[in-house]
Enzyme design. Structure first.
Site, PDB file in Angstrom:
ATOM      1  N   ARG A   1       1.109  -0.708   0.111  1.00  0.00           N
ATOM      2  CA  ARG A   1       0.141   0.271   0.202  1.00  0.00           C
ATOM      3  C   ARG A   1       0.755   1.216  -0.007  1.00  0.00           C
ATOM      4  O   ARG A   1       1.430   1.291   1.028  1.00  0.00           O
ATOM      5  CB  ARG A   1      -0.891  -0.257   1.449  1.00  0.00           C
ATOM      6  CG  ARG A   1      -1.917  -1.729   1.020  1.00  0.00           C
ATOM      7  CD  ARG A   1      -2.533  -1.156   2.532  1.00  0.00           C
ATOM      8  NE  ARG A   1      -3.518  -2.905   2.530  1.00  0.00           N
ATOM      9  CZ  ARG A   1      -4.184  -3.295   2.887  1.00  0.00           C
ATOM     10  NH1 ARG A   1      -4.813  -1.480   4.039  1.00  0.00           N
ATOM     11  NH2 ARG A   1      -5.022  -3.836   3.466  1.00  0.00           N
TER      12      ARG A   1
ATOM     13  N   ARG B   1       2.905   0.721   9.866  1.00  0.00           N
ATOM     14  CA  ARG B   1       2.101   0.923   9.063  1.00  0.00           C
ATOM     15  C   ARG B   1       3.038   1.037   8.356  1.00  0.00           C
ATOM     16  O   ARG B   1       3.825   1.886   8.081  1.00  0.00           O
ATOM     17  CB  ARG B   1       1.562   2.823   9.166  1.00  0.00           C
ATOM     18  CG  ARG B   1       1.015   2.792   8.246  1.00  0.00           C
ATOM     19  CD  ARG B   1       0.653   5.007   8.181  1.00  0.00           C
ATOM     20  NE  ARG B   1      -0.973   4.298   9.409  1.00  0.00           N
ATOM     21  CZ  ARG B   1      -1.789   3.980   9.029  1.00  0.00           C
ATOM     22  NH1 ARG B   1      -2.430   3.155   7.904  1.00  0.00           N
ATOM     23  NH2 ARG B   1      -2.592   4.156  10.483  1.00  0.00           N
TER      24      ARG B   1
ATOM     25  N   GLU C   1      -6.308  -0.968  15.432  1.00  0.00           N
ATOM     26  CA  GLU C   1      -6.553  -2.287  14.753  1.00  0.00           C
ATOM     27  C   GLU C   1      -5.574  -2.799  14.081  1.00  0.00           C
ATOM     28  O   GLU C   1      -4.195  -3.176  14.164  1.00  0.00           O
ATOM     29  CB  GLU C   1      -6.751  -1.499  13.323  1.00  0.00           C
ATOM     30  CG  GLU C   1      -7.636  -2.225  12.296  1.00  0.00           C
ATOM     31  CD  GLU C   1      -8.349  -1.416  11.418  1.00  0.00           C
ATOM     32  OE1 GLU C   1      -7.630  -0.078  10.909  1.00  0.00           O
ATOM     33  OE2 GLU C   1      -8.097  -2.475  10.500  1.00  0.00           O
TER      34      GLU C   1
ATOM     35  N   SER D   1      -9.825  -6.331  10.583  1.00  0.00           N
ATOM     36  CA  SER D   1     -10.950  -5.793   9.755  1.00  0.00           C
ATOM     37  C   SER D   1     -11.870  -7.140   9.360  1.00  0.00           C
ATOM     38  O   SER D   1     -12.159  -7.321   8.168  1.00  0.00           O
ATOM     39  CB  SER D   1     -10.554  -4.594   9.023  1.00  0.00           C
ATOM     40  OG  SER D   1     -11.588  -3.521   8.653  1.00  0.00           O
TER      41      SER D   1
ATOM     42  N   ARG E   1       1.648  -6.581  12.288  1.00  0.00           N
ATOM     43  CA  ARG E   1       1.069  -5.861  13.726  1.00  0.00           C
ATOM     44  C   ARG E   1       1.255  -6.948  14.744  1.00  0.00           C
ATOM     45  O   ARG E   1       0.721  -6.406  15.648  1.00  0.00           O
ATOM     46  CB  ARG E   1      -0.179  -5.058  13.001  1.00  0.00           C
ATOM     47  CG  ARG E   1      -0.422  -4.238  12.828  1.00  0.00           C
ATOM     48  CD  ARG E   1      -1.567  -2.940  12.833  1.00  0.00           C
ATOM     49  NE  ARG E   1      -1.175  -2.157  11.830  1.00  0.00           N
ATOM     50  CZ  ARG E   1      -2.493  -0.939  11.579  1.00  0.00           C
ATOM     51  NH1 ARG E   1      -3.197  -0.487  11.736  1.00  0.00           N
ATOM     52  NH2 ARG E   1      -2.114  -0.358  10.435  1.00  0.00           N
TER      53      ARG E   1
END
Length: 422
Positions: free
Chosen positions: A257, A272, A344, A347, A386
RNA sequence: GGAGAGGUGGCUGAGUGGUCGAAAGCGGCUUCCUGCUAAGAAGUUAUACGGUCAAAAGCUGUAUCGAGGGUUCGAAUCCCUCCCUCUCCGCCA
């Protein structure tokens, strides 16, 4: 995408539902273009009908009559061609507008403008009691797990090298998660990491978010931002027998990403990254079962955290924070003692028939009849990086070492503790 | 990267200008027959969108033979461009 018929017939309801989202979405122009397109199509079809009649009359006609008919045919065809050009233009406009509309939030989704309005559903586990807990970006380099500087050297910022036990634990987590999901009925797949644009349209990344992804322009292929893309597109343009549903898949892929728009966010640490690993779980099911399947899918993701002994909470996203394709979404947020907050880590979304319409994913009902759109769901199970960061922070010891969660020890060749470098 | 072949309905596969939404076979479905384990007989069997209808069925219109354009009154069929697949060669983990 949203059923065009629904937009046409219940415009106000759709409009109202879309207003709950963050962003200015409206069906107004779409509805106008749609009715214009239908009008033109009607006219065009009438001309085509006459043209088809003429082409049957002409071979039987003789002499002057034949020439008259031919002249009429020429004229009719010319006008039809003209209308067809208009129709195609409108088709394209309609498609562009249609593909740009996000899914309608489910009625059970709370109102709210952004993530601050997300609602906690429940929590699990005890937050560990640690004196002066350190962040993972301190612990990692000391343990020889992360090398942030060399990651930047090799690529650019937001790339990290995992060293030694870091690399091993990343790999251990992938296998641990894939095994866990396999035991719970998910069939493992390992898809291409580069996909064509049809896939990106199918799951809803395109056309809206073009700049968010890495693209191999020479080949018109995209690096996958999530395994959701190739796995959901597995059955694109196919009709599956109802008896084969539901289908469960789990998949590990690296994800890429650009994090456009995330400037300044999470610049430290391993949270991230432009490239990160993730195990994804994906379901295809009957429309009437997607609600239940969604709850079970979230439980499957939660089980990973519970097995690793990581405290977390489940939140339901408010309408304003909902992803483009989702009609309902739960996030799992894992506790980070060093950062003293939940972050987070998964999801889990129900897309209803939104992706199925885009990717043309259908099933054939047992009681014969027409093929119908299925429902799709997916969730992270989990984001590997994560999870690794969370383990470092949650399992840190006073001496700077990090305990390996029991469930992971077998995947770490029996290693039970990561020790700081001398 | 080079050379060649090809893309037709659920599948196999015919079809080189109108009678083709498309032969035939397989498969599927329905009915009938036979008491013998499966065979036989007849019929039926693409999709999308629109019209008609209270609705369904039915009837009906348009489109669809990889995609897009062209020639022609008329294209699965002829021409052009693109995409994809296969085979052989080259390269290569």
């Amino acid at each position: 995408m949203i059923d065009l018929k629904l937009i046409r017939e219940k415009t106000d309801e759709v409009e109202k539902a879309l207003k709950r989202r963050n962003g200015n979405f409206s069906t107004k122009e779409l509805v106008e273009v749609d009715s214009e397109q239908r009008r033109i199509q009607g006219e065009w079809e009438a001309l085509r009908q006459r043209s088809n009649q003429l082409k049957d009359l002409i071979p039987a006609a003789q002499g002057e009559e034949r020439e008259t008919l031919k002249a009429e045919a020429k004229d009719v065809n010319a006008r039809a061609k003209d209308l067809n050009a208009q129709k195609n233009e409108l088709d394209e406009k309609l498609k562009a507008l249609h593909f740009a509309l996000p899914n309608v939030p489910d009625a059970s989704v709370p109102d709210g403008p952004d993530e601050t309005a997300n609602v906690e559903v429940h929590t699990w586990g005890e937050k560990p009691k640690i004196d002066n807990p350190k962040e993972h970006w301190e612990l990692g380099p000391a343990l020889g797990v992360f090398d942030f500087e060399r990651g930047v050297k090799l690529a650019e910022s937001r790339f990290t090298v995992l060293m030694e036990m870091g690399a091993k634990m990343e790999r251990a987590l992938m296998n641990f998660m894939l095994d866990l999901h396999s035991k719970r009925g998910y069939k493992e797949v390992f898809p291409p990491i580069l996909v064509n644009k049809e896939c990106m349209y199918g799951t809803g990344q395109l056309p809206k978010f073009e700049g968010d992804f890495y693209k191999c322009a020479d080949d018109e292929l995209y690096l996958v931002p999530t395994a959701e893309v190739p796995v959901t597109n597995l059955y694109r343009d196919e009709v599956i027998d109802e008896s084969n549903l539901p289908i469960y898949h789990c998949a590990y892929t690296p994800n890429f990403r650009r994090e456009a728009g995330s400037a300044g966010k999470d610049t430290r640490g391993y949270i991230r990254q432009h490239q990160f690993n993730k195990v994804e779980i994906v379901k295809f099911c009957l429309p009437e079962n997607s609600e239940d399947e969604h709850e079970k899918l979230v439980r499957d993701a939660e089980t990973v955290l519970e097995t690793l002994g990581l405290a977390y909470r489940r939140v339901i996203l408010c309408a304003g924070d909902l992803g483009f394709s989702a009609k309902k979404c739960f996030d799992l947020e894992v506790w980070f003692p060093g950062q003293n907050k939940y972050r987070e880590i998964s999801s889990c979304s129900n897309f209803g028939d939104f992706q199925a319409r885009r990717a043309n994913l259908r099933y054939r009902p047992n009681e014969e009849g027409k093929a119908r759109y299925m429902h799709t769901l997916n969730g992270s199970g989990l984001a590997i990086g994560r999870t690794l960061a969370a383990i470092l922070e949650n399992y840190q010891q006073p001496d700077g070492s990090v305990k390996v969660p029991d469930a992971l020890v077998p995947y770490m060749n029996g290693v039970t503790v990561l020790k700081p470098k001398a």
